[in-house]
Write a protein that holds these residues in place. Structure first.
Motif, short mmCIF file in Angstrom:
data_model
loop_
_atom_site.label_atom_id
_atom_site.label_comp_id
_atom_site.label_asym_id
_atom_site.label_seq_id
_atom_site.Cartn_x
_atom_site.Cartn_y
_atom_site.Cartn_z
N THR A 104 0.82 -1.21 0.00
CA THR A 104 0.00 0.00 0.00
C THR A 104 0.85 1.26 0.00
O THR A 104 0.62 2.18 -0.78
N ALA A 105 1.84 1.30 0.88
CA ALA A 105 2.73 2.47 0.95
C ALA A 105 3.51 2.63 -0.34
O ALA A 105 3.75 3.76 -0.79
N GLY A 106 3.91 1.51 -0.94
CA GLY A 106 4.67 1.58 -2.19
C GLY A 106 3.87 2.22 -3.31
O GLY A 106 4.39 3.05 -4.07
N VAL A 107 2.60 1.85 -3.42
CA VAL A 107 1.75 2.42 -4.46
C VAL A 107 1.50 3.90 -4.19
O VAL A 107 1.57 4.74 -5.10
N ILE A 108 1.20 4.25 -2.93
CA ILE A 108 0.99 5.66 -2.59
C ILE A 108 2.24 6.48 -2.90
O ILE A 108 2.17 7.57 -3.48
N ASP A 109 3.39 5.96 -2.52
CA ASP A 109 4.66 6.64 -2.75
C ASP A 109 4.86 6.95 -4.23
O ASP A 109 5.22 8.07 -4.61
N ARG A 110 4.62 5.97 -5.08
CA ARG A 110 4.82 6.17 -6.52
C ARG A 110 3.77 7.12 -7.10
O ARG A 110 4.08 7.91 -8.00
N LEU A 111 2.54 7.04 -6.62
CA LEU A 111 1.51 7.97 -7.09
C LEU A 111 1.87 9.41 -6.75
O LEU A 111 1.76 10.31 -7.60
N LEU A 112 2.29 9.63 -5.51
CA LEU A 112 2.69 10.98 -5.10
C LEU A 112 3.85 11.48 -5.95
O LEU A 112 3.89 12.64 -6.36
N HIS A 113 4.81 10.59 -6.19
CA HIS A 113 6.01 10.97 -6.95
C HIS A 113 5.66 11.36 -8.38
O HIS A 113 6.01 12.46 -8.85
N PHE A 114 4.97 10.47 -9.09
CA PHE A 114 4.71 10.72 -10.50
C PHE A 114 3.60 11.75 -10.73
O PHE A 114 3.52 12.32 -11.83
N ALA A 115 2.77 12.01 -9.72
CA ALA A 115 1.78 13.07 -9.83
C ALA A 115 2.39 14.44 -9.54
O ALA A 115 1.73 15.47 -9.73
N GLY A 116 3.63 14.46 -9.08
CA GLY A 116 4.29 15.72 -8.78
C GLY A 116 3.91 16.29 -7.43
O GLY A 116 4.16 17.47 -7.15
N TRP A 117 3.32 15.47 -6.56
CA TRP A 117 2.89 15.94 -5.24
C TRP A 117 3.93 15.67 -4.15
O TRP A 117 3.81 16.19 -3.05
N GLU A 118 4.91 14.86 -4.44
CA GLU A 118 5.91 14.49 -3.44
C GLU A 118 6.72 15.71 -3.01
O GLU A 118 7.10 16.55 -3.83
N ARG A 119 7.00 15.79 -1.70
CA ARG A 119 7.88 16.82 -1.16
C ARG A 119 9.15 16.13 -0.64
O ARG A 119 9.13 14.96 -0.25
N PRO A 120 10.28 16.84 -0.67
CA PRO A 120 11.52 16.23 -0.16
C PRO A 120 11.35 15.74 1.27
O PRO A 120 10.77 16.44 2.11
N TRP A 121 11.82 14.52 1.55
CA TRP A 121 11.70 13.96 2.90
C TRP A 121 12.96 13.19 3.26
O TRP A 121 13.76 12.83 2.41
N ASP A 122 13.12 12.97 4.55
CA ASP A 122 14.33 12.35 5.08
C ASP A 122 14.26 10.83 4.92
O ASP A 122 13.61 10.14 5.70
N ARG A 123 14.96 10.31 3.92
CA ARG A 123 14.93 8.87 3.67
C ARG A 123 15.79 8.09 4.66
O ARG A 123 15.77 6.85 4.66
N ASP A 124 16.55 8.78 5.48
CA ASP A 124 17.34 8.11 6.52
C ASP A 124 16.53 7.89 7.80
O ASP A 124 17.00 7.22 8.72
N LYS A 125 15.33 8.45 7.87
CA LYS A 125 14.44 8.21 9.02
C LYS A 125 13.87 6.81 8.90
O LYS A 125 13.12 6.52 7.97
N GLN A 126 14.21 5.94 9.84
CA GLN A 126 13.88 4.53 9.70
C GLN A 126 12.89 4.06 10.76
O GLN A 126 12.91 4.54 11.90
N VAL A 127 12.05 3.14 10.38
CA VAL A 127 11.10 2.48 11.29
C VAL A 127 11.34 0.97 11.16
O VAL A 127 11.10 0.40 10.09
N PRO A 128 11.82 0.31 12.21
CA PRO A 128 12.08 -1.13 12.10
C PRO A 128 10.79 -1.95 12.14
O PRO A 128 9.82 -1.60 12.80
N LEU A 129 10.79 -3.07 11.40
CA LEU A 129 9.70 -4.04 11.45
C LEU A 129 10.23 -5.32 12.07
O LEU A 129 11.44 -5.57 12.05
N ASP A 130 9.34 -6.15 12.62
CA ASP A 130 9.80 -7.42 13.16
C ASP A 130 9.44 -8.56 12.21
O ASP A 130 8.82 -8.35 11.17
N TRP A 131 9.79 -9.78 12.57
CA TRP A 131 9.59 -10.92 11.67
C TRP A 131 8.13 -11.25 11.44
O TRP A 131 7.78 -11.95 10.49
N ARG A 132 7.24 -10.73 12.30
CA ARG A 132 5.83 -11.02 12.12
C ARG A 132 5.22 -10.17 11.00
O ARG A 132 4.13 -10.43 10.54
N ALA A 133 5.94 -9.12 10.58
CA ALA A 133 5.41 -8.22 9.56
C ALA A 133 5.40 -8.89 8.19
O ALA A 133 6.25 -9.69 7.89
#
Length: 235
Positions: free
Chosen positions: A206-235
């Motif tokens: 879901t996030a991947g599709v939203i990300d690409r839509l925002l990007h190619f629609a020209g709505w994306e704003r610069p953001w910190d790609r080094d900001k990380q959120v860890p997931l666990d093995w249940r994800a």
């Protein structure tokens, strides 16, 4: 003001019709994405060339709320065997009665599943485009993203708590806010875009599709790609 155009290239009957007439002008960039985006621009995970995988569809529904354009999302029940607890677009596998998966089937399935999961009234939705089919390897789903305009809003909410934990809308302004963006890191090493909105972590397909839509629609704003959120093995 509204956008006027001819009926799109793909049509069917009984909810299986695409129509771009009368859309709000702010959807013009999304229409441009629908008409020009290539599969590999959306994801490196594409359907198997042998035709395998389970055909499915999701509804990417744009509405207009108090804070402007917004998207309809749901949170899957935590008891489900796959993608438990994940925020997602409404959607699911095609049923035989939905029709041909190469034609109107995904359109009908997207509306049917949205109604079953959120109580959405399909009569108030105008379908205006489809994105290239994508693939979710972990569940072998071949997914058609179907885009809609919530022309006439209807009440939505949890229909079956065994399937859905909650239903909510997210302003596009929050999705483009750099403060709400992050990169998820799975223990497997996989990284992907994420959104921290409405007390939820939107990640994965879901996030991947939203990300690409925002990007190619020209709505994306610069953001910190080094900001990380860890997931666990249940994800």
């Amino acid at each position: 003001m509204t956008h006027a155009s001819n009926t799109d290239r793909m049509s069917g009957t009984d909810g299986g019709r695409l129509n771009t007439e009368g859309l709000p002008d702010w959807l013009d960039p999304v229409l441009r994405v629908v008409r020009t985006v290539e599969p590999l621009q959306l994801s490196r995970f594409l359907p198997p060339t042998d035709g395998g995988g389970r055909q499915s569809a999701v509804l990417i529904l744009f509405g207009e709320g108090e804070r402007g354009p917004e998207l309809l999302l749901m949170e899957r029940a935590g008891s489900l065997r796959s993608h438990a607890g994940q925020p997602a677009f409404p959607g699911g596998a095609l049923d035989p009665e939905d029709g041909d998966p190469r034609a109107e089937g995904p359109l009908r399935a997207a509306l049917r599943e949205a109604e079953e999961e959120t109580g959405l009234d399909p009569g108030g939705v105008q379908l205006f485009g489809v994105l290239p089919k994508l693939y979710i390897p972990v569940s072998s789903f071949v997914v058609t993203p179907v885009l809609g305009w919530w022309r006439q809003k209807s009440p939505v909410g949890v229909v079956d708590p065994n399937e859905t934990a909650r239903v909510f809308t997210v302003p596009v302004a929050d999705l483009t806010d750099p403060a709400n963006r992050a990169t998820t890191v799975h223990p497997s090493g996989h990284r992907g875009p994420a959104f921290l909105v409405e007390s939820a972590l939107v990640w994965g397909f879901t996030a991947g599709v939203i990300d690409r839509l925002l990007h190619f629609a020209g709505w994306e704003r610069p953001w910190d790609r080094d900001k990380q959120v860890p997931l666990d093995w249940r994800a």
